[in-house]
Structure formats: C-alpha cells, structure tokens
Design a protein around this motif. Sequence first.
Motif, PDB file in Angstrom:
ATOM      1  N   GLY A  23       0.817  -1.138   0.170  1.00 44.18           N
ATOM      2  CA  GLY A  23      -0.020  -0.201   0.085  1.00 44.18           C
ATOM      3  C   GLY A  23       0.669   1.218   0.104  1.00 44.18           C
ATOM      4  N   SER A  24       0.401   2.383   0.626  1.00 46.56           N
ATOM      5  CA  SER A  24       1.146   3.587   0.663  1.00 46.56           C
ATOM      6  C   SER A  24       0.220   4.532   1.609  1.00 46.56           C
ATOM      7  CB  SER A  24       1.161   4.490  -0.875  1.00 46.56           C
ATOM      8  OG  SER A  24      -0.234   4.795  -1.050  1.00 46.56           O
ATOM      9  N   TYR A  25       0.905   5.486   2.169  1.00 44.07           N
ATOM     10  CA  TYR A  25       0.289   6.376   3.031  1.00 44.07           C
ATOM     11  C   TYR A  25      -0.773   7.205   2.291  1.00 44.07           C
ATOM     12  CZ  TYR A  25       4.164   5.630   6.333  1.00 44.07           C
ATOM     13  OH  TYR A  25       5.045   5.024   7.263  1.00 44.07           O
ATOM     14  N   GLY A  26      -0.626   7.480   1.216  1.00 41.79           N
ATOM     15  CA  GLY A  26      -1.880   8.049   0.516  1.00 41.79           C
ATOM     16  C   GLY A  26      -3.239   7.431   0.346  1.00 41.79           C
ATOM     17  N   ASN A  27      -2.832   6.009   0.284  1.00 43.90           N
ATOM     18  CA  ASN A  27      -3.919   4.968   0.255  1.00 43.90           C
ATOM     19  C   ASN A  27      -4.667   4.660   1.525  1.00 43.90           C
ATOM     20  OD1 ASN A  27      -3.201   5.390  -2.493  1.00 43.90           O
ATOM     21  ND2 ASN A  27      -3.672   3.121  -3.225  1.00 43.90           N
ATOM     22  N   ALA A  28      -4.035   5.120   2.526  1.00 46.47           N
ATOM     23  CA  ALA A  28      -4.624   4.785   3.706  1.00 46.47           C
ATOM     24  C   ALA A  28      -5.612   5.819   4.285  1.00 46.47           C
ATOM     25  CB  ALA A  28      -3.506   4.523   4.950  1.00 46.47           C
TER      26      ALA A  28
END
Length: 887
Positions: free
Chosen positions: A768-773
């Motif tokens: 994932g990524s921080y922008g997708n959480a």
Amino acid sequence: MSESLPGDLDREPIEESLLGPAPADADAEAALPARPPDDESAGEPAQPALVDLTLAEVLALGLRAPVATWKAFWAALEAPSEDAGQAVPVPLPRPRRAREVADDEVAAGLAPWPTGQRSALLRMDRPRLISFLLLALGLILALLGSSIMVGGISRTEARELSLGAPWLLLGAVLWLAAASVIYRDDVTAWWQRRRIKGEKAEQEASVPGDEASPVFEVESDQPAVGWLMRFYGWAEVHAARLGLAALGVLLCLAAYAFNGSNTFTGFGVFVWLTSIAVWLVVLTPPEFDLVAWAQARRAAWSGLFGNGVRIRLSWTALALIVIMLVAGVFRFARFDAVPPEMTSDHVEKLLDAQRVLDGTTQIFFPNNGGREPVQMYLVALFSQISGLGMTFATLKWVSVLEGLITIPLLWWMGRELIGEREPELGNAVGLILAALVAVSYWHVALSRLALRIVLTPLIMTLLMVYLARAMRHNRRGDFLKAGLVLGVGVYCYQAVRMMPVVVALGIGLAILFVARTWADRRRYLLNFATLIVIAVVVFVPLGRFMLDYPNLFWMRTAGRLFGDDVITETDPVSGELVQRDATLEDRLNAFSANLPLLGNNVRTALLMYNWKGDVAWINGAPNRPAMDWISGSLLALGSVAWGVRLFRRRDVVDWLILPAIFIMLLPSALSIAFPVENPSATRTSGSLPLAYFLAAYGLAYFLQRFEGTFQERATRLVSVGLCGLLMGGAFVANSGLYFGEYVERYALAAQPYALTGRVLRGFAESNGSYGNAFMVAYPYWFDHRAIGIEGGRIDWPNGLVALSDLAQKIHDNAGTEYAFDPERAVLFFYNQADLETQETLLGWFPEASIVLQQTPDGLKDFYTLIAPPPGTAWLDDFMAAHLAPAE
C-alpha cells in the motif's frame, strides 16, 4: 547581625539544636550513688549501683550500654539473699576519646558531650528523652493514619478519611507536645523577658532613641547611604550606565516592535537578548567587579582541572549520585511502554514543535487552549540533536531530562531555605528532599507525562533559591537572578503566573520585618525594582502577544474562572468554537455565581497531598493522593515542626514557606467554573518543591532529635538506615502505584494509537502507501494525527470527517506525496460500531477483507478494511460520481 539577649528564642542553645546533643542533667548525675575513687580509679567515672537506679535510669542505661546492663542485672539476680542489700556495680561504657570541636559545630548545636559528662550514667536529660519518645510515637501514629487513608478500594470520606485522619492529626499533636516539653522553660523565660522589655519600653517611650530593631535578622553587605546622595554618587561614577539605560529602553522598544504578530523574528530575538544583557549591566551593583569575578571563576576551574582532572567526592556527593541513580531508574524503567499511548495533547505539542522546525516561530501557541513556547522549542532542538525526529519518545526524553535536572536543584534549595547558620541541617534536608522527590510518584508522573508541566517545579525551585537569598541578604545580584528566573518561567507553563505573588509577598515580608532603617527599606525597594525591570524585559515579546491578543493569552484562566460558555460560542456557519466578546458584566456575573465553590475547592486542594488528588487519568491514578503514605505523613509532621521553627528563629524566609504553598495551589483552586478539575496535579505542581521540603524537614527534625538524644557513634548509622528504609518504602509504594494502577487506568482510557500506527506503517511499507490509507471519524474516537505520528508520518492528512469526504480528500492530495495510487492496495480504519461505513465500503470494494484489530482490554477494538488495487478506471468513475463540481 542583630544583638540578642542570652537565651532569646532566636539564639538556639546546644540543647535546642535539631542536630546536636544536649548536655547531661548535672543535678541528676550528682544524685547518683557512686563508689569513692581509689588510687587505681582516680580520674575514671564512678560506677553506680544497679539497685539504686530508677526504672527510667535502667532503661536509659540499657540503651547506652546494653551488654553491661544485662550483666549487672543477671549478677543482681544470682546474688545470695544475704547480699541482696549490697550494691551491684554497673560497668559504664568506655568513654569516647575527646576530639577538637569546631566553632561552627558549637554554633549549630553539633558539639559532642563533654568527656566527663559522657562517662556519667545519665547522658540524656529527661525532657529530651520524653520529647523524642513523643516524636517517635507521633511518627508511628501518623504513618498508621496515612496508611489507613490510602488503603481501601472505595476510599470514601465517611470511612477511610474518618478513620485515618484522626491518627494523622494525633501524631501531629504529639509532635507539638514534644516541642512544648523541650522548649517549655525557654518559652517561659522568653515571655518574662518580653514582659519586662514591654514595661521598660512604656517607661522610655517619651525618650528619643534609635530606631527599633527589626523582628527578623538581616545580613547585608551594603552601607546605609541616603538614596539621593547614593544616586548622585552612582551617576558620577557610572555615567556610562545612564547611557546604557537609554540604550536598553530603545532595545526593548525594538524587541517589542520586531516580535509582533505572535512571531519571533531573527532581528527581534537579537535585540531582545541584547536588551536583557544591557539591562543586566545597567542594574549590576556598583561594587561588582567583573574582572575579579572572572578571575575567581577561572581559579575555581583551575583548582578542579589545573593539573589533570581531580575529583573529590564527599559523602554528600556520593549520596547525590545514589539519589540520581534511583531517580534515573524510576524515570527510565519501561520507558517505551509507560505511558503506553499518546493523547491529543501530545499530538498538539509535536505538531507545534514541527512548525518550529518548518519556520513558524510563534511566541505563544494559541491552539488547544493556549500554551507557552519553551517546551516546543526544546522538543524541536532535541529532535534534531538526538535524531529521534518528532515522536512520542522525543517528548518523553525532553520531559524526563527536565525532571532529572530538578533533583539536584532541590538539594540546593533545601540548603538555601534552611540558611547558612545551619549548614549540616540544610545539607541533610536538601538530601532528604532530593531523595523524596526522586522516588515521588507525583514528580515521576509529571516527568514521564511528556508535557511541559514538569518545568514548573524546576522554575519554582530556582526561584525560591534566589528569593531566599534576596530576602536574607538584600543583595542586588540575587534580585536580578530571581527576576531572570521569573521572566523565563512565564514562557514555560501558566501556573508560573502565580509566582510573582510569591515574590511580592517575600519581599514585602523582608521590607516590613527585616529592614532596620529607612535606608534598608529603600534598598529593598530599589532591588525589588531591579527584579521587576529584568522580569519585564524578559517578558517583552510575550507581553506584546498579551497586549495584541488578550483573549487568547487569558483564555484558559478566564475559562476556569467564568466558564467556557462565557468566553466562547459556537459559530452558526462553521459549527466551530470561536471567541466571544464577553462584557465586564458577563464576567462579573459568572464569577459571582461560581465564587461559592471556592471554599470547597481550597479544602479539596489542601487535601490532595494526603487524601485524594487529580481525577484525570492522564495525570495520575485517579483520586489517589499526590504523595505516598510515607511522604504524606512526613508532610503533616514536618508542617508542625516548621511551625515550631517559626517561633524559634529570626529568619524571615521561614515565614514565606507555608503561604507560598497555598499561593501555588490557587491555579487549581481557582477553577471554580470547573470544580471537577480541582485538584489538578499539573496546576498545583508549583507547590511540589515546598511540600516535599516540609516533608524532608520533618524527617530531618526527627533524625536529629534521635541523634541529639542518644549521642552514640552508631546513631548516625541508624539515622542513615532509617532514611534508607523510609525512602525504600516510599519507592515501593510509588513505583507500585505508577506501574500498576496508573498504567492500567491510562491504558483503559487511552486510544490504541501505537497499534494503529504499526498497522499503517506496515501497510505503507508493503503493498500500500500512506496516500492510500484513510481513517473514518467517529464521535469520541481516534485522532488521525496520532495515527500518522505513530505510523512515521507526522503530517499524514487522511482523516475523514465522513466517508462522503473521500473523493474530495483524494482530489486535494493529488500532486503531493500523499497522492492516491489506484495501482496499490487501499486501507480504511473505522470504528467497530460504525456499521454504516462498513456497508458503504463493501459496496465500493466488494473484494475487500475486513479484520477486527483486537486490543488488550477488548474495549477499543476497531476494524481495518483492506481492498486490492482498484485500478485507474475505478478511480475515474468514483471521482466522477462523488466529487462535487467546482464552483
């Protein structure tokens, strides 16, 4: 020094000293039967007969020479009946070898017994022995009462307080009785002398004479010169200072002008610091020689490190090292796990410190009720020096180090408050004070709380050191140092704003009762004016903010006095709380309505040390007393001993201690709009140094009475052992409370940010990524900023007020490091009771998996939904369907 009649209460004879022994009762010794000296026993002490001794004398001898007494007693039992009337001699203990006694020991009451008297049977006079026995019994009863008060589960006033308080009060009464026993004759003589002096004063009232002597003694090294003559002499010799004063005024104006808009500027800080230095030069006393001072400092350093490093450790230094080791162990044990979680307060501090690193150098941080800036700048600095970054651990490190710095300063304060005339007593009180605070649950909780409150005891400690010196000696340098501490303190925590009242009271007492002449009073006033000037100069930038934004500066104070509904209101458009322009009438009406609660607030605040303290779980175990049962007992007894001391010495500083404690309770007691917040372990933290000082004095008083009563070499060892026993008991009680009930209640109330942070970090570092959480908000639930900090991103922005805001959030993050990537997995945090969010998310991501994240207590479990990469087509369709068109 003022002259006093022999036997005055301000002059402590040897038998009245808190440290030293008393002479033997000569009359009692003369009454003892003794064998006549012969050629072999000439010069040796006479041996009394056991059968001629009273029971009290036998007990006294048993304490002094237990083996010899037992042998004599057994010999008397085995003696034939026809010899029963004959005297059985009692071997006396071997007399201590005589040694030279220093003058300062005699002055302090530390001199040993004269050799001839030490060899006699009764080396303890009866009043001294009775006084000590009363003290011992009072200590036992006080400890019993405190243990009852802190015991139990419910801890109600009808049960534990009603059962325990009488024993505690009885112990205090016994200590007062002990003082009356040993000081009875002196008080009677003092009263007679006062009556005679009063009669003579009435007879001589019409005769002109010198000005009356002060009530207290003063030590001043400055001559009494007329103020006008002194000013002209000063102006003639130090004309340059007048020019520097004008420069100082200009620099203060520049500091005021260039630190506006609640912002420290580079040039503004430069002129501000320069103005402080200039005013220090202007106000430095004329007799101060900078060259001589520098040479003295260099000589001191050369003495330590001139020919290599030479470290000389005294027993005091070794004791301080042990105390610091214990303090460090208590404050660093289970460092990462306690406190277990961040709160929104910690989040605010970290965000403010990050803003400092980002270039936003505020003078006052108005968010979250308004907070002073020192801690934010220290956290920002430490985050860079340590390399820890903006983490919860950084906050903990800074506050723990501040707490550790306070420990040796408390030892210094104890010495200074006792005064130079009793150096050994001051050293003992200082060491006991440092030890009590080192194992204090209250101070450890503040130190590990990771907030700025722990600075308040530190500032109060330093202020009392310099204030005591200023009151006693009336020296300019002490006033200037006190002013600097006070000026810096108002940048640390709001409770410091009550300290100027302590300073004003202390100097007022000195002016009224210490100054002998009008010249002395003028000198006190002049030095007090220099204190005010330096404090104001340091306060200039914050003063600018106070004048520009008075509502923000006084927000928290006004809210506790009047109520938040008086000073704030809800904006009808945004729904947010905004400042309300309350009229004077509104404030007066609200204050009048809340004022009846003040009396109960004061009572509750005074009981916080021994009965019930703060109810807030973040500050400590709710409703537990601020001090453990041992320290609380010593506080009660020490207050009695201090009250006796007030009438035994002519030291004006002694009279400041009790009022200062009460004044520093007012930041909590004045919370009349929110009485549930009183007592507050944080707002009363300014009273912590002095409360423990009285407890330390109580223990020192007891130990010194013990040593003065029995006068054996082993008594000092027994005193140290008793200190260690009490400190060990306090440590066990405090550590058990802190790592037991406090951690349990904290973990029960705090949100599981550490767990959510680990989930976020693991997701971002995998598929994932921080922008997708994202985190979906729920009433009284998570703070998304805390999740981001624990997850390694202090600026993580993806907290959603509602799930319907998702499209707008994705749009706002486009082009940033938090841009949504449709080719990576998607994560959502949501409350387990938020079934509506769960249903909506499953509709958007039908292939998602839902995991129940379980917490240790099972009460704060939450859900995470992880969906596979949705793809670009899904993102386009989603944004088209849910993103509101731009206006």
